[in-house]
Structures are given as C-alpha cells and as structure tokens.
Design a protein around this motif. Structure first.
Motif, mmCIF file in Angstrom:
data_model
loop_
_atom_site.group_PDB
_atom_site.id
_atom_site.type_symbol
_atom_site.label_atom_id
_atom_site.label_comp_id
_atom_site.label_asym_id
_atom_site.label_seq_id
_atom_site.Cartn_x
_atom_site.Cartn_y
_atom_site.Cartn_z
ATOM 1 N N GLU A 43 0.837 -1.204 0.000
ATOM 2 C CA GLU A 43 0.000 0.000 0.000
ATOM 3 C C GLU A 43 0.871 1.251 0.000
ATOM 4 O OE1 GLU A 43 -3.530 2.073 2.707
ATOM 5 O OE2 GLU A 43 -2.966 -0.018 3.042
ATOM 6 N N GLN A 44 2.000 1.174 0.701
ATOM 7 C CA GLN A 44 2.905 2.317 0.785
ATOM 8 C C GLN A 44 3.751 2.481 -0.476
ATOM 9 O OE1 GLN A 44 5.696 2.181 4.062
ATOM 10 N NE2 GLN A 44 6.835 3.943 3.342
ATOM 11 N N LEU A 45 4.284 1.368 -0.985
ATOM 12 C CA LEU A 45 5.262 1.423 -2.068
ATOM 13 C C LEU A 45 4.712 1.037 -3.432
ATOM 14 C CD1 LEU A 45 8.211 -0.339 -0.183
ATOM 15 C CD2 LEU A 45 7.811 2.129 -0.404
ATOM 16 N N GLY A 46 3.518 0.459 -3.456
ATOM 17 C CA GLY A 46 2.979 -0.096 -4.692
ATOM 18 C C GLY A 46 3.313 -1.573 -4.787
ATOM 19 N N SER A 47 2.465 -2.308 -5.467
ATOM 20 C CA SER A 47 2.642 -3.757 -5.511
ATOM 21 C C SER A 47 3.934 -4.172 -6.191
ATOM 22 C CB SER A 47 1.456 -4.405 -6.227
ATOM 23 O OG SER A 47 1.314 -3.889 -7.539
ATOM 24 N N ASP A 48 4.445 -3.351 -7.102
ATOM 25 C CA ASP A 48 5.680 -3.691 -7.805
ATOM 26 C C ASP A 48 6.925 -3.466 -6.953
ATOM 27 O OD1 ASP A 48 4.274 -4.410 -10.040
ATOM 28 O OD2 ASP A 48 4.507 -2.472 -11.046
ATOM 29 N N GLY A 49 6.768 -2.746 -5.844
ATOM 30 C CA GLY A 49 7.936 -2.417 -5.033
ATOM 31 C C GLY A 49 8.249 -3.421 -3.948
ATOM 32 N N VAL A 50 7.377 -4.418 -3.761
ATOM 33 C CA VAL A 50 7.529 -5.376 -2.666
ATOM 34 C C VAL A 50 7.463 -6.799 -3.216
ATOM 35 C CG1 VAL A 50 6.615 -6.148 -0.442
ATOM 36 C CG2 VAL A 50 6.423 -3.741 -1.104
ATOM 37 N N VAL A 51 8.379 -7.625 -2.753
ATOM 38 C CA VAL A 51 8.405 -9.033 -3.155
ATOM 39 C C VAL A 51 8.255 -9.904 -1.913
ATOM 40 C CG1 VAL A 51 9.772 -10.904 -4.158
ATOM 41 C CG2 VAL A 51 9.852 -8.610 -5.164
ATOM 42 N N TYR A 52 7.190 -10.691 -1.871
ATOM 43 C CA TYR A 52 7.044 -11.698 -0.817
ATOM 44 C C TYR A 52 7.488 -13.038 -1.386
ATOM 45 C CZ TYR A 52 4.955 -15.350 2.018
ATOM 46 O OH TYR A 52 4.780 -16.477 2.760
ATOM 47 N N THR A 53 8.384 -13.714 -0.671
ATOM 48 C CA THR A 53 8.862 -15.006 -1.138
ATOM 49 C C THR A 53 9.124 -15.908 0.051
ATOM 50 O OG1 THR A 53 10.445 -16.072 -2.638
ATOM 51 C CG2 THR A 53 11.296 -14.314 -1.208
ATOM 52 N N ARG A 54 9.458 -17.159 -0.229
ATOM 53 C CA ARG A 54 9.629 -18.107 0.868
ATOM 54 C C ARG A 54 10.735 -19.101 0.557
ATOM 55 N NH1 ARG A 54 4.622 -22.488 0.352
ATOM 56 N NH2 ARG A 54 5.200 -23.338 -1.691
ATOM 57 N N GLU A 55 11.236 -19.723 1.620
ATOM 58 C CA GLU A 55 12.227 -20.789 1.468
ATOM 59 C C GLU A 55 11.786 -22.025 2.235
ATOM 60 O OE1 GLU A 55 16.274 -19.806 2.150
ATOM 61 O OE2 GLU A 55 16.343 -18.679 0.297
ATOM 62 N N PRO A 56 12.055 -23.210 1.683
ATOM 63 C CA PRO A 56 12.519 -23.382 0.304
ATOM 64 C C PRO A 56 11.398 -23.062 -0.670
ATOM 65 C CG PRO A 56 12.059 -25.510 1.293
ATOM 66 C CD PRO A 56 11.898 -24.501 2.389
ATOM 67 N N GLY A 57 11.756 -22.475 -1.799
ATOM 68 C CA GLY A 57 10.767 -22.128 -2.802
ATOM 69 C C GLY A 57 11.109 -20.843 -3.507
ATOM 70 N N GLY A 58 10.085 -20.204 -4.061
ATOM 71 C CA GLY A 58 10.263 -18.938 -4.742
ATOM 72 C C GLY A 58 10.263 -19.042 -6.250
#
Length: 213
Positions: free
Chosen positions: A29-44
């Motif tokens: 909401e603050q940075l825009g959806s393109d500015g934040v990456v949610y990821t996980r390990e193991p995975g991605g």
C-alpha cells in the motif's frame, strides 16, 4: 544494490505467515505492488519449489539429515539467483519467509549436524549475502505446536511432526543466533496478540529503514 532484504524467522507455530501477510499488504500500500516481493524458502521459483516438495513430503521419513541440509542449501542458491538478487538490483523490498538462520536452527541444532557445519554449507550457496534485517518471532515450543494442531492440522509437514525435544533445540538455536547477531536480528514475542506482534514488527522495520512505515 538498492533493494532491501528482510527475512522472517521463527519456530513452527510462531505465526510468521499471518504476520508476513499483513506486513506485505501494508508495504504494498505504501510502495505499490511492484515495489515489494514476498517469497519463501525453500521455494520462490519452479526449481526451488520442486526441491521443497521433496523436502516436505510426509513419505520421505527416511531422508538422511545431510541430504536434507544439502537440499535446503540447493533450493536457497536457486532462490538467490532467480529471485532475490534480481529484486535487490531492481530496488525492491524483499520479505523472505525463512533464510539461512532456519537451516542453522533446524538442521544444525535440531538434526544435530552442527551449526557451524550448516553455516559453511550455506556460505557456498549464498556467497556471503545475508539480510539487512531479520525479524525473529519467538514462541515457546509447546505453544507453537499447540497452534499448529489447532489452526493448520491439515497442513502439517514432515518437520512439524518432529518430537518436542527437536523443536526445543530449534528454538534454543534461534535464541543463540539472536544473541550473537543483535545488529541484524530483532526478537519479537510471538505469544502476544497478533495485532501487537504486527505493530512491533512494523516498528522494528521502521527503526532499520526509516522510509518504511
């Protein structure tokens, strides 16, 4: 690299998923959806996710602990090359569900392979790249396992089913890492109400990165 790398760690049942979901939404909401990456390990990515399937398959109870540790490191390397480094180079904020600390706690301490051994294996994988900030959600092992049984019994994986003694070793290792790395790791009491945990996580991120929150 202009991006910001934040990892989230914690024993099973600490509530990482719920916390990260809200933090991700707030930052988007603050940075825009393109500015934040949610990821996980193991995975991605598709290769690392295939390794994840092997690691968490409930039928793979005969997996050798060293094989497990090497597979986690392999997935981490692919994740780093395919996802984390490109995002950092593009100036994005990365929120990563688990990173090297998890391997040190789970395989190094929990499996008894040695924290230093796991650190060395992962140094080869990550080539020295560590998060600028790690949020460690701390919770008593028994309470964490109770939460799993109550809230996600249908999602229990091979590691969740380990004995209480295993999870206590994991938590102890995490606490040791937090004590040894106070410049990077911020400990949050995850037994608090969720809204309080989220508020403290927001404050910790803002303290490290004043332009966020």
């Amino acid at each position: 690299m202009d991006g910001k790398f934040i990892s989230f760690e914690g024993p099973d049942g600490a509530g990482k998923t719920s916390v990260m979901r809200q933090i991700t939404a707030d930052l988007k909401e603050q940075l825009g959806s393109d500015g934040v990456v949610y990821t996980r390990e193991p995975g991605g990515n598709h290769i690392a996710e295939q390794i994840r399937d092997v690691l968490f398959d409930a039928d793979n109870t005969d997996m050798d602990p060293r094989t497990e540790a090497l597979l986690f490191a392999a997935a981490r390397r692919q994740h780093l090359i395919a996802d984390i480094l490109p995002a950092l180079q593009n100036g994005k904020v990365i929120l990563c569900d688990r990173y090297v600390d998890s391997s040190i706690a789970y395989q190094g301490a929990g499996r008894g392979l040695g924290e230093e051994n796991i650190w060395q294996i992962n140094q080869f994988a990550i080539d020295g790249l560590m998060p600028e900030l790690t949020i460690y959600l701390d919770i008593d092992s028994e309470l964490g396992l109770q939460r799993i049984a109550q809230n996600r019994a249908d999602e229990v994986n091979r590691l969740d089913e380990e004995k209480l003694s295993f999870h206590r070793k994991v938590r102890s290792a995490y606490q040791k890492l937090a004590q040894e790395n106070p410049q990077r790791i911020v400990t949050i009491d995850a037994s608090q109400p969720l809204d309080q945990v989220i508020l403290q996580v927001q404050q910790a991120i803002h303290q490290r990165f004043s332009q966020l929150f």
